[in-house]
Write an enzyme that holds these catalytic residues in place. Structure first.
Site, short mmCIF file in Angstrom:
data_model
loop_
_atom_site.label_atom_id
_atom_site.label_comp_id
_atom_site.label_asym_id
_atom_site.label_seq_id
_atom_site.Cartn_x
_atom_site.Cartn_y
_atom_site.Cartn_z
CB CYS A 42 62.70 -19.04 -52.21
SG CYS A 42 62.38 -17.38 -51.55
CG ASP A 44 66.66 -16.00 -49.41
OD1 ASP A 44 67.89 -15.85 -49.43
OD2 ASP A 44 65.95 -15.71 -48.42
NE ARG A 46 68.94 -15.52 -46.77
CZ ARG A 46 68.10 -15.29 -45.75
NH1 ARG A 46 68.57 -15.16 -44.53
NH2 ARG A 46 66.81 -15.19 -45.98
CG HIS A 98 64.68 -20.73 -48.12
ND1 HIS A 98 65.08 -19.76 -47.23
CD2 HIS A 98 63.90 -20.10 -49.02
CE1 HIS A 98 64.59 -18.59 -47.60
NE2 HIS A 98 63.87 -18.76 -48.68
CB CYS A 101 61.04 -18.65 -46.57
SG CYS A 101 60.48 -17.82 -48.06
#
Ligand code: CO
Length: 215
Positions: A42, A44, A46, A98, A101
């Site tokens: 992803c 993302d 993080r 993750h 998400c």
């Protein structure tokens, strides 16, 4: 206009640090790369791919998009995969989702984000496919966690069905596809036990992984 000077100074410090530890690091890396792994994750912020598996530049080939989706008509991810498998000869493809998400959560809640909704239709396909299974969990947190897991399992199956993987396995090239999920709350990876090194294994691994989700 801001020139993001802090990022440039971070970069200088990073390059100096690597140079101090290995003066030939950049010189060697500039000539060629030999990553053993392709990471499909992803976007993302993080979930920093290289960092969380402790790999250095040159060791992980990376493709990231919203909600780590592998779409059969997406020439972006297909090209990354084809280059990684045919040219770089990676040994492992890791699809890593993750928990928590945002893309998966928006899909589960039927929230509108904008243009990205069209992309997230693919996650909605996963949701529709497993609607009965997901209805077993009353809490939204559990449904979200399991939809994040199912999304990884489905994307692993999608990777395995591409011409890239079918051709690689047809010529007996050793490549294994894995499905992992990352927990942002503890920084740990979990294997969803959906690894496959052949078309047959992929079919079995998919069913096994879906069945392994807790009731
Ligand atoms: Co995400």
């Amino acid at each position: 206009m801001s020139s993001l000077a802090d990022l440039f100074s971070n970069n200088q410090a990073w390059a100096e640090d690597l140079n101090t530890r290995d003066p030939k690091f950049f010189e060697d890396l500039a000539v060629q790369q030999h990553p053993e792994y392709l990471w499909i994750g992803c976007a993302d912020s993080r979930v920093p791919a290289e960092e969380l598996v402790g790999l250095a530049p040159g060791e992980l080939f990376v493709h990231r998009n919203v909600a780590n989706v592998v779409v059969h008509t997406d020439f972006n991810s297909l090209s990354v995969m084809q280059f990684a498998v045919d040219v770089l000869k990676v040994k492992h493809i890791i699809v890593c989702g993750h928990y928590g998400c945002s893309g998966v959560k928006a899909t589960l809640r039927g929230e509108r984000l904008g243009l990205a909704d069209n992309w997230l239709r693919h996650v909605d396909d996963v949701l529709q496919k497993h609607r009965d299974l997901l209805s077993h969990w009353e809490s939204e947190t559990h449904r979200l966690n399991h939809l994040c897991e199912l999304n990884v399992i489905e994307q692993v199956a999608n990777v395995c069905k591409t011409t890239v993987m079918r051709d690689a396995w047809e010529r007996n090239q050793p490549v294994t596809v894995h499905g992992w999920i990352y927990g942002m709350k503890d920084g740990l990876l979990r294997d969803l036990h959906t690894s496959a090194s052949s078309v047959d294994e992929a079919r079995n691994a998919y069913q096994r992984a879906v069945n392994a989700l807790p009731e």
